[in-house]
Design an enzyme around this catalytic site. Structure first.
Site, PDB file in Angstrom:
ATOM      1  N   ARG A  53       0.859  -1.181   0.000  1.00 20.24           N
ATOM      2  CA  ARG A  53       0.000   0.000   0.000  1.00 20.24           C
ATOM      3  C   ARG A  53       0.897   1.233   0.000  1.00 20.24           C
ATOM      4  O   ARG A  53       2.088   1.165   0.312  1.00 20.24           O
ATOM      5  CB  ARG A  53      -0.935  -0.006   1.210  1.00 20.24           C
ATOM      6  CG  ARG A  53      -0.319  -0.594   2.458  1.00 20.24           C
ATOM      7  CD  ARG A  53      -0.852  -0.002   3.696  1.00 20.24           C
ATOM      8  NE  ARG A  53      -0.650   1.422   3.714  1.00 20.24           N
ATOM      9  CZ  ARG A  53       0.518   2.003   3.995  1.00 20.24           C
ATOM     10  NH1 ARG A  53       1.581   1.283   4.267  1.00 20.24           N
ATOM     11  NH2 ARG A  53       0.625   3.305   3.987  1.00 20.24           N
ATOM     12  N   GLY A  54       0.310   2.354  -0.382  1.00 24.70           N
ATOM     13  CA  GLY A  54       1.084   3.559  -0.623  1.00 24.70           C
ATOM     14  C   GLY A  54       1.316   3.692  -2.115  1.00 24.70           C
ATOM     15  O   GLY A  54       1.727   2.733  -2.787  1.00 24.70           O
ATOM     16  N   ALA A  55       1.034   4.884  -2.657  1.00 20.68           N
ATOM     17  CA  ALA A  55       1.078   5.070  -4.107  1.00 20.68           C
ATOM     18  C   ALA A  55       2.417   4.658  -4.724  1.00 20.68           C
ATOM     19  O   ALA A  55       2.440   3.929  -5.728  1.00 20.68           O
ATOM     20  CB  ALA A  55       0.737   6.521  -4.454  1.00 20.68           C
ATOM     21  N   ARG A  90      -6.803  -0.684  -8.021  1.00 20.26           N
ATOM     22  CA  ARG A  90      -7.087   0.456  -7.136  1.00 20.26           C
ATOM     23  C   ARG A  90      -7.184   1.705  -8.011  1.00 20.26           C
ATOM     24  O   ARG A  90      -6.265   1.995  -8.786  1.00 20.26           O
ATOM     25  CB  ARG A  90      -6.018   0.624  -6.060  1.00 20.26           C
ATOM     26  CG  ARG A  90      -5.945  -0.558  -5.095  1.00 20.26           C
ATOM     27  CD  ARG A  90      -5.249  -0.206  -3.803  1.00 20.26           C
ATOM     28  NE  ARG A  90      -6.028   0.724  -3.009  1.00 20.26           N
ATOM     29  CZ  ARG A  90      -5.588   1.277  -1.877  1.00 20.26           C
ATOM     30  NH1 ARG A  90      -4.365   1.008  -1.444  1.00 20.26           N
ATOM     31  NH2 ARG A  90      -6.337   2.107  -1.191  1.00 20.26           N
ATOM     32  N   GLN A 203      -3.482   2.892   9.652  1.00 21.07           N
ATOM     33  CA  GLN A 203      -2.128   2.932   9.094  1.00 21.07           C
ATOM     34  C   GLN A 203      -1.153   3.705   9.979  1.00 21.07           C
ATOM     35  O   GLN A 203       0.059   3.554   9.837  1.00 21.07           O
ATOM     36  CB  GLN A 203      -2.154   3.548   7.692  1.00 21.07           C
ATOM     37  CG  GLN A 203      -2.767   2.664   6.630  1.00 21.07           C
ATOM     38  CD  GLN A 203      -4.200   3.053   6.324  1.00 21.07           C
ATOM     39  OE1 GLN A 203      -4.934   3.488   7.214  1.00 21.07           O
ATOM     40  NE2 GLN A 203      -4.605   2.916   5.078  1.00 21.07           N
ATOM     41  N   ASP A 243      -1.547  10.513  -2.679  1.00 16.49           N
ATOM     42  CA  ASP A 243      -1.720   9.437  -3.652  1.00 16.49           C
ATOM     43  C   ASP A 243      -1.947   9.968  -5.069  1.00 16.49           C
ATOM     44  O   ASP A 243      -1.684   9.264  -6.033  1.00 16.49           O
ATOM     45  CB  ASP A 243      -2.899   8.557  -3.243  1.00 16.49           C
ATOM     46  CG  ASP A 243      -2.553   7.682  -2.055  1.00 16.49           C
ATOM     47  OD1 ASP A 243      -2.279   6.492  -2.261  1.00 16.49           O
ATOM     48  OD2 ASP A 243      -2.532   8.195  -0.921  1.00 16.49           O
ATOM     49  N   ASN A 253      -5.289  12.491  -0.494  1.00 15.76           N
ATOM     50  CA  ASN A 253      -4.572  11.652   0.469  1.00 15.76           C
ATOM     51  C   ASN A 253      -5.602  10.899   1.310  1.00 15.76           C
ATOM     52  O   ASN A 253      -6.811  11.034   1.119  1.00 15.76           O
ATOM     53  CB  ASN A 253      -3.652  12.511   1.348  1.00 15.76           C
ATOM     54  CG  ASN A 253      -2.657  11.691   2.138  1.00 15.76           C
ATOM     55  OD1 ASN A 253      -1.947  10.853   1.581  1.00 15.76           O
ATOM     56  ND2 ASN A 253      -2.593  11.914   3.437  1.00 15.76           N
ATOM     57  N   LYS A 254      -5.128  10.115   2.240  1.00 19.54           N
ATOM     58  CA  LYS A 254      -6.006   9.269   3.048  1.00 19.54           C
ATOM     59  C   LYS A 254      -7.124  10.099   3.683  1.00 19.54           C
ATOM     60  O   LYS A 254      -6.939  11.240   4.079  1.00 19.54           O
ATOM     61  CB  LYS A 254      -5.176   8.574   4.123  1.00 19.54           C
ATOM     62  CG  LYS A 254      -5.936   7.564   4.948  1.00 19.54           C
ATOM     63  CD  LYS A 254      -6.589   6.484   4.093  1.00 19.54           C
ATOM     64  CE  LYS A 254      -5.595   5.690   3.275  1.00 19.54           C
ATOM     65  NZ  LYS A 254      -6.232   4.628   2.469  1.00 19.54           N
TER      66      LYS A 254
END
Length: 367
Positions: A53-55, A90, A203, A243, A253-254
């Site tokens: 996970r994470g762009a 995704r 996270q 992201d 972002n999140k």
């Protein structure tokens, strides 16, 4: 980064077995599990289920997926099929499509016999580039922390707030938002990091695990505590990852980042975003209107995974039976709330002119 004295990347190629290996992040921060990724379905599952996970890490993983695809079948048809299969995993992270496009563009002109070795070499190149990009982001963000430290009484830490995990396990190494933190710590600048839990997948616990393994002082807080800390002067700077970022500097972002940015603006706290250039979507202007926001499984909201007192890892339900859950995974912070963007080429305002000034060749390529 090092774990118990051993250096790890978030993914690496196993020459002996000829497959990619990843840290399966579903089990962190409680267990370090390594998983081989040996089939195209493995790659899709790893991305969609957030084993990676994470762009930036998603992009690097997808590049290795393309390498596997052409090793099995180097035809144009399979190249396109692999692109489509992985792109659907995704929808929000820009690096996924960036990496897939880069691979397909580089491989299509080659004879089929040359595609497999070229694809693997390109995947290695993308992974190594990510490490260097993030190292440079840290170099460019370090003066911001150093400047704040210079205004403080001797020994008083620079207090940083971050949201989600933009650390080394969200990239290949170093991380984006954490890279300036690591480099400040290595330079002997005292820092303390407020780490948002980042519901629903928590996270922030991964960020705490990372910081703790490097000996960086930090405190794990609820998502709603950040505004309170800012009101009471306990936050010197807010820094997050992203992201996807539009050409004018809107930042996706999140979920929850937008609220932190609003609180930062209200309390005069600078809000910086660590931005690797592959995360910029030069085709989009209005992030709120145009960035597709992933809606994840509603089960993630009423259920929380953790470790019980007996040491078992599992999920518990925190909501009443039958309560429906909503789960937008990201939100968009408009550029007017962003103090600056920390990139591998320097820091710029969150404006079209700022980004185009640092990356003229990229901004002009899509016009």
């Amino acid at each position: 980064m090092k774990i118990d004295g051993k250096h790890y990347r978030s993914l690496w190629w196993n020459d002996g077995s000829g497959v990619l290996e990843i840290i399966d992040q579903r089990w962190l921060p409680h267990e370090l599990r390594i998983q081989p990724v040996a089939t195209m379905q493995d790659f899709a599952d790893a991305i969609h289920e957030m084993r990676v996970r994470g762009a930036p890490l998603i992009g690097a993983t997808a590049a290795y997926g393309m390498a596997l695809a052409v090793a099995d079948d180097p035809s144009d048809g399979n190249l396109d099929a692999a692109w489509t299969f992985l792109e659907r995993t995704r929808p929000t992270a820009m690096n996924l499509r960036w990496a897939l496009d880069r691979c397909r563009t580089a491989l299509r002109p080659l004879p089929e016999i040359d595609r497999a070795p070229a694809a693997l070499a390109l995947a290695h190149e993308i992974a190594d580039e990510d490490v260097e990009i993030n190292r440079r982001i840290g170099e460019n963000g370090l003066p911001l922390i150093r400047e704040i430290a210079a205004r403080k009484p001797a020994g008083e830490p620079v207090r940083l707030l971050t949201h989600c995990n933009a650390g080394w396990i969200a990239t290949v190494d170093w991380g984006t938002a954490t890279s300036p933190m690591y480099q400040a710590h290595d330079a002997g600048i005292p820092i303390h990091v407020w780490v948002d839990e980042t519901r629903p997948r928590n996270q922030g616990a991964l960020t705490s695990w990372e910081l703790g393994s490097q000996g960086i002082p930090h405190t794990y807080i609820t998502d709603n505590a950040g505004g309170h800390l800012m009101q009471h002067g306990q936050v010197d700077m807010l820094i997050t990852g992203t992201d996807r970022t539009t050409r004018r500097g809107d930042v996706c972002n999140k979920i929850g980042t937008y609220l932190k940015a609003l609180a930062a603006r209200d309390n005069g706290v600078p809000f910086y975003v660590a931005l690797p250039s592959p995360t910029i979507d030069w085709n989009l202007d209005d992030g709120v209107a145009d960035i597709p926001v992933e809606e994840r499984d509603a089960r993630e909201t009423p259920h929380v995974q953790g470790k019980t007192e007996s040491g078992e890892i599992g999920a518990v339900q925190v909501s009443p039976d039958g309560t429906p859950g909503g789960n937008p995974a990201f939100d968009v912070t408009p550029n007017g709330l962003v103090t600056g963007l920390i990139t591998e080429r320097g820091i710029c305002p969150a404006t079209p002119e700022g980004l185009a000034g640092l990356f003229p060749e990229l901004s002009q390529a899509v016009r």
